[in-house]
Design an enzyme around this catalytic site. Structure first.
Site, PDB file in Angstrom:
ATOM      1  N   GLY A  17      18.991  45.496  12.500  1.00 19.11           N
ATOM      2  CA  GLY A  17      20.335  45.813  12.392  1.00 19.11           C
ATOM      3  C   GLY A  17      21.054  45.963  11.213  1.00 19.11           C
ATOM      4  O   GLY A  17      20.806  46.775  10.277  1.00 19.11           O
ATOM      5  N   TYR A 150      30.338  29.790  19.828  1.00 15.66           N
ATOM      6  CA  TYR A 150      29.751  31.013  19.052  1.00 15.66           C
ATOM      7  C   TYR A 150      31.081  31.330  18.043  1.00 15.66           C
ATOM      8  O   TYR A 150      30.883  31.560  16.661  1.00 15.66           O
ATOM      9  CB  TYR A 150      29.522  32.204  19.665  1.00 15.66           C
TER      10      TYR A 150
END
Length: 230
Positions: A17, A150
């Site tokens: 990524g 998160y």
């Protein structure tokens, strides 16, 4: 362009990524890179793809024992770190009703404790004019169901950027952050969703993006390296 000739970067979470794209471009522009990842297999695969100017360390960003080994491990490879890019992390999502203590601790250990103590441990290897870049997220800007933990963890990282920047001015070390939107990465791989469910989630997200497509990790790498450059 050789902006990073004779420079060393440490990329936490550099096996795929955005981290991998940043490592690849940093090497292309003359630098050397240490990447970290949680498994020997993924670290070795990434290092082999990046070539002779890449080094790998198996290290879990959420494990304090691993973090406290980093200074010694990195020092064995280089005596200075010109760019520290804290990128390690993945998404796990849960409703408030179903969230467990393990869910909370996993995300906060990796994204909050991991970020803070990685910076603390590697700061002695950073010199005047060096750069730290932390990866936060656009989810800190709005409320979203199932993102409570998160988003809170990423918000803590966003706060670190400001506090570190103020504190490290006396060392003349620059601290910046990036706040990516939806990027083509493996962020869903640790959510417990199967391949079909992940694809469904991605397809539901795409219509909400103005350009109707996920961002490319190389676009984020360009931003990180701009912030790391002189």
């Amino acid at each position: 362009m050789q902006r990073f000739k004779n420079k060393f970067a440490l990329i936490r979470g550099g096996t795929n990524g955005m981290g991998f794209a940043t490592a690849k471009q940093f090497i292309t522009e003359g630098g050397q890179v240490i990447i970290t990842g949680r498994s020997l297999e993924t670290v070795n695969k990434a290092v082999n793809e990046l070539g002779e100017n890449a080094f790998g360390i198996v290290s879990n960003a959420g494990n304090m024992l691993d973090i406290f080994k980093l200074f010694e491990q990195v020092s064995a490879i280089t005596k200075s770190v010109d760019l520290l890019f804290i990128n390690a992390g993945y998404g796990q999502f849960s409703s408030v009703e179903e969230a467990t203590e393990a869910h909370f601790d996993t995300l906060f250990n990796m994204l909050v404790k991991g970020t803070f103590f990685t910076v603390q441990q590697l700061l002695p290897l950073m010199k005047e004019g060096n750069s730290i870049v932390l990866n936060t997220s656009f989810v800190t800007q709005f409320g979203n169901p199932n993102f409570s933990v998160y988003a809170a963890a990423k918000s803590a990282v966003q706060s670190f950027i400001k506090s570190f920047a103020a504190e490290f001015t006396e060392k003349n070390i620059r601290v910046n952050g990036i706040s990516p939107g939806h990027i083509k990465t493996n962020i869903f791989n640790n959510t417990g969703l199967n391949t079909e469910q992940i694809e469904g989630a991605i397809q539901s997200i795409i219509p909400t993006i103005p350009f109707k497509q996920l961002g490319d990790p190389r676009e984020i790498a360009s931003a990180v390296l701009f912030l790391a450059s002189q």
